[in-house]
Write a protein that holds these residues in place. Structure first.
Motif, PDB file in Angstrom:
ATOM      1  N   ILE A  40       0.852  -1.191   0.000  1.00 60.51           N
ATOM      2  CA  ILE A  40       0.000   0.000   0.000  1.00 60.51           C
ATOM      3  C   ILE A  40       0.881   1.232   0.000  1.00 60.51           C
ATOM      4  N   ASN A  41       0.798   2.012  -1.060  1.00 57.21           N
ATOM      5  CA  ASN A  41       1.560   3.263  -1.164  1.00 57.21           C
ATOM      6  C   ASN A  41       3.014   3.075  -0.746  1.00 57.21           C
ATOM      7  N   ALA A  42       3.730   2.321  -1.559  1.00 59.51           N
ATOM      8  CA  ALA A  42       5.118   1.999  -1.257  1.00 59.51           C
ATOM      9  C   ALA A  42       6.006   2.301  -2.453  1.00 59.51           C
ATOM     10  N   CYS A  43       7.305   2.349  -2.182  1.00 58.64           N
ATOM     11  CA  CYS A  43       8.289   2.580  -3.236  1.00 58.64           C
ATOM     12  C   CYS A  43       8.782   1.247  -3.772  1.00 58.64           C
ATOM     13  N   VAL A  44       9.191   1.238  -5.030  1.00 57.25           N
ATOM     14  CA  VAL A  44       9.696   0.024  -5.660  1.00 57.25           C
ATOM     15  C   VAL A  44      11.205  -0.121  -5.433  1.00 57.25           C
ATOM     16  N   ALA A  45      11.800   0.873  -4.783  1.00 56.33           N
ATOM     17  CA  ALA A  45      13.215   0.830  -4.438  1.00 56.33           C
ATOM     18  C   ALA A  45      13.359   0.734  -2.923  1.00 56.33           C
ATOM     19  N   ASN A  46      14.519   0.274  -2.482  1.00 51.39           N
ATOM     20  CA  ASN A  46      14.797   0.257  -1.052  1.00 51.39           C
ATOM     21  C   ASN A  46      14.975   1.689  -0.552  1.00 51.39           C
ATOM     22  N   LEU A 105       0.058  -7.221  -5.623  1.00 51.82           N
ATOM     23  CA  LEU A 105      -1.046  -6.276  -5.702  1.00 51.82           C
ATOM     24  C   LEU A 105      -0.553  -4.947  -5.143  1.00 51.82           C
ATOM     25  N   PHE A 106      -0.652  -3.896  -5.960  1.00 50.02           N
ATOM     26  CA  PHE A 106      -0.270  -2.554  -5.530  1.00 50.02           C
ATOM     27  C   PHE A 106      -1.532  -1.729  -5.294  1.00 50.02           C
ATOM     28  N   ILE A 107      -1.700  -1.258  -4.065  1.00 48.80           N
ATOM     29  CA  ILE A 107      -2.785  -0.354  -3.708  1.00 48.80           C
ATOM     30  C   ILE A 107      -2.219   1.067  -3.733  1.00 48.80           C
ATOM     31  N   VAL A 108      -2.832   1.941  -4.528  1.00 55.31           N
ATOM     32  CA  VAL A 108      -2.273   3.274  -4.765  1.00 55.31           C
ATOM     33  C   VAL A 108      -3.275   4.364  -4.418  1.00 55.31           C
ATOM     34  N   GLY A 109      -2.880   5.264  -3.552  1.00 57.46           N
ATOM     35  CA  GLY A 109      -3.640   6.477  -3.301  1.00 57.46           C
ATOM     36  C   GLY A 109      -3.133   7.574  -4.223  1.00 57.46           C
ATOM     37  N   MET A 110      -3.966   8.065  -5.095  1.00 56.65           N
ATOM     38  CA  MET A 110      -3.515   9.016  -6.110  1.00 56.65           C
ATOM     39  C   MET A 110      -3.303  10.424  -5.558  1.00 56.65           C
ATOM     40  N   ASP A 134       4.368 -12.027 -15.016  1.00 52.29           N
ATOM     41  CA  ASP A 134       3.035 -11.449 -15.165  1.00 52.29           C
ATOM     42  C   ASP A 134       3.008 -10.041 -14.595  1.00 52.29           C
ATOM     43  N   ARG A 135       2.222  -9.173 -15.226  1.00 55.51           N
ATOM     44  CA  ARG A 135       2.093  -7.822 -14.687  1.00 55.51           C
ATOM     45  C   ARG A 135       1.327  -7.880 -13.363  1.00 55.51           C
ATOM     46  N   PRO A 136       1.673  -7.030 -12.421  1.00 55.32           N
ATOM     47  CA  PRO A 136       0.976  -7.040 -11.137  1.00 55.32           C
ATOM     48  C   PRO A 136      -0.401  -6.408 -11.251  1.00 55.32           C
ATOM     49  N   GLN A 137      -1.236  -6.665 -10.289  1.00 54.43           N
ATOM     50  CA  GLN A 137      -2.522  -5.980 -10.198  1.00 54.43           C
ATOM     51  C   GLN A 137      -2.283  -4.622  -9.539  1.00 54.43           C
ATOM     52  N   ILE A 138      -2.759  -3.560 -10.172  1.00 56.54           N
ATOM     53  CA  ILE A 138      -2.606  -2.209  -9.634  1.00 56.54           C
ATOM     54  C   ILE A 138      -3.988  -1.588  -9.513  1.00 56.54           C
ATOM     55  N   ALA A 176     -13.692  10.339  -0.561  1.00 59.78           N
ATOM     56  CA  ALA A 176     -13.011   9.416  -1.468  1.00 59.78           C
ATOM     57  C   ALA A 176     -12.101   8.461  -0.712  1.00 59.78           C
ATOM     58  N   HIS A 177     -11.424   8.973   0.294  1.00 56.74           N
ATOM     59  CA  HIS A 177     -10.504   8.151   1.070  1.00 56.74           C
ATOM     60  C   HIS A 177     -11.256   7.053   1.831  1.00 56.74           C
ATOM     61  N   SER A 178     -12.381   7.410   2.416  1.00 55.80           N
ATOM     62  CA  SER A 178     -13.166   6.431   3.168  1.00 55.80           C
ATOM     63  C   SER A 178     -13.678   5.312   2.266  1.00 55.80           C
ATOM     64  N   ARG A 179     -14.154   5.691   1.083  1.00 55.95           N
ATOM     65  CA  ARG A 179     -14.626   4.679   0.136  1.00 55.95           C
ATOM     66  C   ARG A 179     -13.478   3.775  -0.309  1.00 55.95           C
ATOM     67  N   ALA A 180     -12.303   4.373  -0.491  1.00 59.15           N
ATOM     68  CA  ALA A 180     -11.139   3.592  -0.911  1.00 59.15           C
ATOM     69  C   ALA A 180     -10.755   2.574   0.147  1.00 59.15           C
ATOM     70  N   GLN A 181     -10.836   2.965   1.415  1.00 57.14           N
ATOM     71  CA  GLN A 181     -10.485   2.033   2.487  1.00 57.14           C
ATOM     72  C   GLN A 181     -11.399   0.813   2.487  1.00 57.14           C
ATOM     73  N   VAL A 182     -12.681   1.022   2.263  1.00 57.00           N
ATOM     74  CA  VAL A 182     -13.629  -0.094   2.233  1.00 57.00           C
ATOM     75  C   VAL A 182     -13.327  -1.016   1.058  1.00 57.00           C
ATOM     76  N   ASP A 183     -13.129  -0.425  -0.120  1.00 58.52           N
ATOM     77  CA  ASP A 183     -12.881  -1.245  -1.304  1.00 58.52           C
ATOM     78  C   ASP A 183     -11.524  -1.948  -1.227  1.00 58.52           C
ATOM     79  N   ALA A 184     -10.498  -1.228  -0.787  1.00 62.74           N
ATOM     80  CA  ALA A 184      -9.161  -1.812  -0.721  1.00 62.74           C
ATOM     81  C   ALA A 184      -9.135  -3.009   0.229  1.00 62.74           C
ATOM     82  N   TRP A 185      -9.858  -2.905   1.336  1.00 68.45           N
ATOM     83  CA  TRP A 185      -9.910  -4.008   2.301  1.00 68.45           C
ATOM     84  C   TRP A 185     -10.460  -5.274   1.653  1.00 68.45           C
TER      85      TRP A 185
END
Length: 207
Positions: A40-46, A105-110, A134-138, A176-185
């Motif tokens: 969830i909202n992470a970097c692809v690098a260390n 699976l990448f969960i992204v907050g825009m 395979d491409r990841p789910q984003i 929008a954030h609240s709806r995202a939390q429900v769906d992301a869960w």
């Protein structure tokens, strides 16, 4: 974890947020027995500090602290301080996702103001595909900030960062954030049930 009596096995899934996300990506890339990873909202690098594993060291992604901005409320916005991991010499900090055994699976907050999370997710997708994976789910959520908690947690738009000791702006718009939390869960549970249990769906949460 696999020896824990509550763990079904034969493999485990990982769920990581922010810095914990790139740690999960590293674990999935180097450790056996991990067959599903959600970040969830992470970097692809260390990030933050060098990562040491056996005789290997992955340096941390460099940054330019001078590129921070301050919001009208006096919060620090850090999204632009991180250097591009695709440019030299920052490429050495990229995590070798192609070594992982399972899907991502990448969960992204825009509206994430800590990391360029959408950009990093697409970098991960391109890297995996270049290596024949395979491409990841984003899943991207407009109007959603950095801290995507489980459903019904209040939106955290800013707080004093435990490590930095400064008031940091995380972004997000309440509805929008609240709806995202429900769906992301639900998306996270479905992903794990599919790749750990072989199930395609999960019952709605009663949380």
């Amino acid at each position: 974890m696999l020896q824990h009596p509550k763990v079904k096995g034969p493999s485990v899934g990982l769920l990581g947020f922010s810095k914990g996300g790139d740690l999960c990506l590293s674990m999935a890339s180097f450790l056996k027995g991990i067959t599903a990873t959600v970040v969830i909202n992470a970097c692809v690098a260390n990030t933050i500090a060098p990562l040491r594993y056996k005789d290997m060291i992955i340096p941390h992604l460099s940054s330019d602290p001078g590129k921070y901005t301050i919001t009208e409320s006096g919060f620090f916005n850090l999204v632009d301080i991180w250097n591009n991991p695709l440019e030299e010499p920052n490429q050495e900090s990229l995590i070798p996702l192609e070594k992982a055994q399972g899907p991502f699976l990448f969960i992204v907050g825009m509206d994430d103001h800590n990391w360029k999370s959408e950009f990093y997710a697409h970098v991960a997708s391109e890297r995996l595909q270049v290596h024949g994976k395979d491409r990841p789910q984003i899943i991207c959520y407009p109007g959603t900030g950095h801290c995507i908690d489980p459903p019904y947690f209040p939106l955290c738009r800013a707080s004093v960062h435990e490590v930095l000791g400064q008031p940091i702006f995380y972004g997000g718009e309440s509805k929008a954030h609240s709806r995202a939390q429900v769906d992301a869960w639900q998306q996270i549970q479905t992903f794990f049930h599919k790749h750990l249990n072989g199930e395609k769906s999960v019952k709605p949460s009663k949380l």
